[in-house]
Design an enzyme around this catalytic site. Structure first.
Site, PDB file in Angstrom:
ATOM      1  N   LYS A  94      69.230  85.848  30.149  1.00 55.67           N
ATOM      2  CA  LYS A  94      68.558  84.847  30.982  1.00 55.67           C
ATOM      3  C   LYS A  94      68.606  85.189  32.473  1.00 55.67           C
ATOM      4  O   LYS A  94      67.580  85.126  33.152  1.00 55.67           O
ATOM      5  CB  LYS A  94      69.284  83.537  30.714  1.00 55.67           C
ATOM      6  CG  LYS A  94      68.674  82.286  31.178  1.00 55.67           C
ATOM      7  CD  LYS A  94      69.394  81.098  30.526  1.00 55.67           C
ATOM      8  CE  LYS A  94      70.910  81.148  30.646  1.00 55.67           C
ATOM      9  NZ  LYS A  94      71.425  80.787  31.956  1.00 55.67           N
ATOM     10  N   ARG A 106      71.965  71.867  31.810  1.00 52.27           N
ATOM     11  CA  ARG A 106      72.765  72.261  30.653  1.00 52.27           C
ATOM     12  C   ARG A 106      73.123  71.072  29.780  1.00 52.27           C
ATOM     13  O   ARG A 106      73.727  71.264  28.720  1.00 52.27           O
ATOM     14  CB  ARG A 106      74.057  72.899  31.148  1.00 52.27           C
ATOM     15  CG  ARG A 106      74.024  74.423  31.188  1.00 52.27           C
ATOM     16  CD  ARG A 106      75.371  74.850  31.715  1.00 52.27           C
ATOM     17  NE  ARG A 106      75.795  76.169  31.396  1.00 52.27           N
ATOM     18  CZ  ARG A 106      75.538  77.254  32.120  1.00 52.27           C
ATOM     19  NH1 ARG A 106      74.730  77.195  33.145  1.00 52.27           N
ATOM     20  NH2 ARG A 106      76.075  78.403  31.795  1.00 52.27           N
ATOM     21  N   ARG A 135      79.625  93.024  28.890  1.00 53.39           N
ATOM     22  CA  ARG A 135      79.578  92.675  30.313  1.00 53.39           C
ATOM     23  C   ARG A 135      80.987  92.457  30.867  1.00 53.39           C
ATOM     24  O   ARG A 135      81.278  92.794  32.015  1.00 53.39           O
ATOM     25  CB  ARG A 135      78.733  91.409  30.514  1.00 53.39           C
ATOM     26  CG  ARG A 135      78.535  91.056  31.967  1.00 53.39           C
ATOM     27  CD  ARG A 135      77.531  89.961  32.152  1.00 53.39           C
ATOM     28  NE  ARG A 135      78.081  88.657  31.815  1.00 53.39           N
ATOM     29  CZ  ARG A 135      77.378  87.527  31.807  1.00 53.39           C
ATOM     30  NH1 ARG A 135      76.098  87.551  32.090  1.00 53.39           N
ATOM     31  NH2 ARG A 135      77.940  86.395  31.504  1.00 53.39           N
ATOM     32  N   ARG A 183      84.096  89.808  34.691  1.00 50.52           N
ATOM     33  CA  ARG A 183      83.978  88.361  34.970  1.00 50.52           C
ATOM     34  C   ARG A 183      85.075  87.615  34.220  1.00 50.52           C
ATOM     35  O   ARG A 183      85.259  87.814  33.028  1.00 50.52           O
ATOM     36  CB  ARG A 183      82.599  87.868  34.506  1.00 50.52           C
ATOM     37  CG  ARG A 183      81.636  87.664  35.644  1.00 50.52           C
ATOM     38  CD  ARG A 183      80.284  87.260  35.166  1.00 50.52           C
ATOM     39  NE  ARG A 183      80.246  85.928  34.571  1.00 50.52           N
ATOM     40  CZ  ARG A 183      79.121  85.253  34.361  1.00 50.52           C
ATOM     41  NH1 ARG A 183      77.971  85.772  34.719  1.00 50.52           N
ATOM     42  NH2 ARG A 183      79.144  84.078  33.804  1.00 50.52           N
ATOM     43  N   ARG A 186      82.130  78.716  25.804  1.00 49.35           N
ATOM     44  CA  ARG A 186      80.825  78.566  26.466  1.00 49.35           C
ATOM     45  C   ARG A 186      79.702  78.474  25.426  1.00 49.35           C
ATOM     46  O   ARG A 186      78.778  77.675  25.573  1.00 49.35           O
ATOM     47  CB  ARG A 186      80.592  79.722  27.443  1.00 49.35           C
ATOM     48  CG  ARG A 186      81.528  79.605  28.655  1.00 49.35           C
ATOM     49  CD  ARG A 186      81.662  80.916  29.389  1.00 49.35           C
ATOM     50  NE  ARG A 186      80.447  81.288  30.077  1.00 49.35           N
ATOM     51  CZ  ARG A 186      80.055  82.540  30.270  1.00 49.35           C
ATOM     52  NH1 ARG A 186      80.763  83.544  29.798  1.00 49.35           N
ATOM     53  NH2 ARG A 186      78.945  82.783  30.916  1.00 49.35           N
TER      54      ARG A 186
END
Ligand code: AMP
Length: 190
Positions: A13, A85, A124, A130, A141
């Site tokens: 996204k 969200r 990632r 992260r 999440r």
């Protein structure tokens, strides 16, 4: 043109929103980026949201709604990424865009399965480090996406605004699909 992009974490996204915004001269308004920047510069907002981001939980709706209102008032054309969200956020977005006379032209959904999402997020985590890409945080999440954000997807589907795109291909393939999906929407408007 005003575009909302929806999809789970790991759907690509953020990448697609950035490409789309760059290609069309639109602002890329990404709530995750705004919050991470606040954490990085240690502002009051950043101190407040930091533990929430680290757990992979959601920042309270009222705080997000206030934050996004200020940003959207400044922009005419945008790609909105990461908000709404939750259904209350979606309701607030509709009201605020109607108030400022800037309705959405299209709502895109990038569809990917949880297996692909987890694989991409894990890759990632290794590349970018992260803190919210740790395995248990990724699971939290995605759980919140299914529980709280999928009803937002259904809301836009129900009013006939949703354009679903297969998000499992390469960056280029997905970008092409998005372009063809958008070619019939809001032609000529910005
Ligand atoms: P993202 O980069 O969009 O995955 O966002 C990173 C984190 O920021 C999320 O895991 C949430 O903790 C927080 N966040 C971003 N957007 C929102 C939102 N609209 N509502 C609540 N929390 C958000």
């Amino acid at each position: 043109m005003r575009i909302l992009i929806l999809g789970p974490q790991g759907s690509g996204k953020g990448t697609q929103a950035r490409l789309l915004a760059g290609g069309r001269g639109l602002a890329h308004v990404a709530t995750g980026d705004i919050l991470r920047a606040a954490v990085a510069n240690g502002s009051e907002l950043g101190r407040r949201v930091r533990p929430i981001l680290e757990r992979g939980d959601l920042v309270p709706d009222d705080l997000m709604i206030e934050l996004i209102r200020e940003r959207l008032e400044e922009e005419d054309g945008f790609v909105l990424d990461g908000f709404p969200r939750t259904v209350p956020q979606a309701e607030a977005l509709d009201t605020m865009l109607a108030d400022i006379g800037k309705p959405l032209d299209a709502v895109l959904l990038l569809e990917v399965g949880d297996d692909v999402a987890v694989r991409r997020l894990t890759a990632r985590a290794a590349e970018e480090g992260r803190t919210d890409d740790a395995p248990e945080v990724i699971a939290n999440r995605l759980r919140l996406y299914h529980e709280l954000t999928e009803p937002v997807v259904e809301r836009y589907r129900g009013i006939g605004m949703l354009v679903a795109v297969d998000g499992e291909g390469s960056v280029e393939e997905v970008a092409e699909e998005i372009e063809s999906a958008l070619s019939g929407v809001g032609a000529g408007s910005r």
